[in-house]
Motif scaffolding. Structure first.
Motif, mmCIF file in Angstrom:
data_model
loop_
_atom_site.group_PDB
_atom_site.id
_atom_site.type_symbol
_atom_site.label_atom_id
_atom_site.label_comp_id
_atom_site.label_asym_id
_atom_site.label_seq_id
_atom_site.Cartn_x
_atom_site.Cartn_y
_atom_site.Cartn_z
ATOM 1 N N ALA A 126 7.915 -2.723 3.711
ATOM 2 C CA ALA A 126 7.697 -4.090 4.200
ATOM 3 C C ALA A 126 6.345 -4.234 4.905
ATOM 4 O O ALA A 126 5.753 -5.316 4.896
ATOM 5 C CB ALA A 126 8.835 -4.517 5.126
ATOM 6 N N ILE A 127 5.862 -3.162 5.502
ATOM 7 C CA ILE A 127 4.543 -3.200 6.149
ATOM 8 C C ILE A 127 3.486 -3.566 5.112
ATOM 9 O O ILE A 127 2.687 -4.485 5.313
ATOM 10 C CB ILE A 127 4.213 -1.834 6.796
ATOM 11 N N TRP A 128 3.498 -2.849 3.980
ATOM 12 C CA TRP A 128 2.471 -3.068 2.956
ATOM 13 C C TRP A 128 2.703 -4.383 2.231
ATOM 14 O O TRP A 128 1.748 -5.075 1.870
ATOM 15 C CB TRP A 128 2.433 -1.869 2.005
ATOM 16 N N ASP A 129 3.964 -4.736 2.032
ATOM 17 C CA ASP A 129 4.273 -6.031 1.404
ATOM 18 C C ASP A 129 3.755 -7.183 2.271
ATOM 19 O O ASP A 129 3.224 -8.170 1.752
ATOM 20 C CB ASP A 129 5.774 -6.182 1.175
ATOM 21 N N GLY A 130 3.913 -7.060 3.589
ATOM 22 C CA GLY A 130 3.440 -8.102 4.502
ATOM 23 C C GLY A 130 1.931 -8.269 4.440
ATOM 24 O O GLY A 130 1.410 -9.392 4.451
ATOM 25 N N ILE A 131 1.222 -7.154 4.380
ATOM 26 C CA ILE A 131 -0.240 -7.219 4.263
ATOM 27 C C ILE A 131 -0.617 -7.850 2.927
ATOM 28 O O ILE A 131 -1.483 -8.724 2.858
ATOM 29 C CB ILE A 131 -0.869 -5.816 4.432
ATOM 30 N N ALA A 132 0.053 -7.415 1.861
ATOM 31 C CA ALA A 132 -0.243 -7.965 0.538
ATOM 32 C C ALA A 132 0.043 -9.461 0.487
ATOM 33 O O ALA A 132 -0.737 -10.226 -0.087
ATOM 34 C CB ALA A 132 0.573 -7.232 -0.527
ATOM 35 N N ASP A 133 1.152 -9.885 1.094
ATOM 36 C CA ASP A 133 1.496 -11.309 1.096
ATOM 37 C C ASP A 133 0.398 -12.147 1.747
ATOM 38 O O ASP A 133 0.128 -13.266 1.329
ATOM 39 C CB ASP A 133 2.828 -11.550 1.822
ATOM 40 N N ARG A 134 -0.190 -11.592 2.792
ATOM 41 C CA ARG A 134 -1.226 -12.350 3.507
ATOM 42 C C ARG A 134 -2.574 -12.301 2.807
ATOM 43 O O ARG A 134 -3.308 -13.288 2.784
ATOM 44 C CB ARG A 134 -1.355 -11.805 4.933
ATOM 45 N N TRP A 135 -2.930 -11.140 2.228
ATOM 46 C CA TRP A 135 -4.298 -10.942 1.784
ATOM 47 C C TRP A 135 -4.507 -10.913 0.270
ATOM 48 O O TRP A 135 -5.637 -11.075 -0.177
ATOM 49 C CB TRP A 135 -4.866 -9.667 2.403
ATOM 50 N N LEU A 136 -3.466 -10.693 -0.507
ATOM 51 C CA LEU A 136 -3.639 -10.662 -1.964
ATOM 52 C C LEU A 136 -3.312 -12.034 -2.548
ATOM 53 O O LEU A 136 -2.528 -12.783 -1.968
ATOM 54 C CB LEU A 136 -2.738 -9.598 -2.595
ATOM 55 N N SER A 142 2.066 -5.641 -4.728
ATOM 56 C CA SER A 142 1.618 -4.798 -3.611
ATOM 57 C C SER A 142 1.829 -3.320 -3.925
ATOM 58 O O SER A 142 1.545 -2.470 -3.084
ATOM 59 C CB SER A 142 2.386 -5.166 -2.345
ATOM 60 N N THR A 143 2.275 -3.023 -5.138
ATOM 61 C CA THR A 143 2.590 -1.635 -5.496
ATOM 62 C C THR A 143 1.407 -0.711 -5.285
ATOM 63 O O THR A 143 1.533 0.370 -4.709
ATOM 64 C CB THR A 143 3.076 -1.550 -6.952
ATOM 65 N N TRP A 144 0.225 -1.098 -5.732
ATOM 66 C CA TRP A 144 -0.947 -0.238 -5.600
ATOM 67 C C TRP A 144 -1.252 0.057 -4.135
ATOM 68 O O TRP A 144 -1.571 1.189 -3.771
ATOM 69 C CB TRP A 144 -2.167 -0.841 -6.299
ATOM 70 N N LEU A 145 -1.156 -0.969 -3.277
ATOM 71 C CA LEU A 145 -1.452 -0.791 -1.856
ATOM 72 C C LEU A 145 -0.444 0.161 -1.228
ATOM 73 O O LEU A 145 -0.812 1.084 -0.493
ATOM 74 C CB LEU A 145 -1.426 -2.147 -1.138
ATOM 75 N N ARG A 146 0.823 -0.038 -1.528
ATOM 76 C CA ARG A 146 1.879 0.823 -1.001
ATOM 77 C C ARG A 146 1.673 2.258 -1.470
ATOM 78 O O ARG A 146 1.742 3.191 -0.677
ATOM 79 C CB ARG A 146 3.236 0.272 -1.452
#
Length: 188
Positions: A126-136, A142-146
């Motif tokens: 959820a940490i990485w999903d939250g960042i992806a939701d805001r910035w991607l 968000s798979t690549w970021l995670r």
């Protein structure tokens, strides 16, 4: 008799002892005897409240905040990632023994594996999903970021791992994460 009938301080001492013992010696080598000694509780009391060490560990993990909160307002994608990496890297180092023991025990205990997933993996994702939701861009994965960030963090669990410094985190973000971010911001 349920574990909730124990005094709150006694429960906290038992949970701390269980997590400490499992973190130090691993799931397989940990024993209810060791938890009883460490917590100053009788083995009989522990078995009266929990059926086995797996059940005790599951409840101890449920009571512990597994993954730190890294939410906040950041002006840039790289600052959001930096904060998340810094906080979760520190958490990974502090909890490496527990995390490793839970994975080890989860190979033989399906409920422990499920709790590891619920208490650590999902909130961590959820940490990485939250960042992806805001910035991607909307609809981006968000798979690549995670995968990239978790791969970086998993190396923290290695016994001889050197904790990353702030400059090391910034270099990782500049050299690895930001180029991928630019690619995924355009291509997705």
């Amino acid at each position: 008799m349920s574990a909730s009938s124990l005094d709150r301080n006694k429960r906290a001492a038992i949970f701390k002892a269980a997590l400490d013992v499992v973190s130090e010696v691993g799931f397989d080598a940990a024993s209810v005897d060791a938890v009883a000694r460490r917590s100053g509780t009788s083995k009989a009391t522990l078995y009266r409240h929990w059926s086995d060490k797996g059940a005790l560990l599951i409840e101890a993990v449920k009571q512990r905040s597994a993954v730190p909160d890294v939410t906040g307002e950041y002006d840039t994608f790289d600052e959001a990632v930096f904060n998340a990496l810094e906080v979760t890297s520190r958490w990974a180092r502090e909890n490496a023994g527990l995390f490793t023991a839970m994975i080890q025990g989860g190979h033989r205990d399906a409920e422990l594996a499920a709790q590891t997933q619920r208490q650590i993996a999902r909130p961590h994702d959820a940490i990485w999903d939250g960042i992806a939701d805001r910035w991607l861009p909307a609809g981006s994965s968000s798979t690549w970021l995670r995968q990239v960030c978790e791969g970086f963090l998993l190396q923290q669990l290695l016994p001889d791992a050197v904790p990353p410094t702030r400059p090391h985190l910034r270099k990782f973000i500049a050299d690895v994460v930001l180029p991928l971010y630019r690619t995924h911001s355009v291509d997705d």
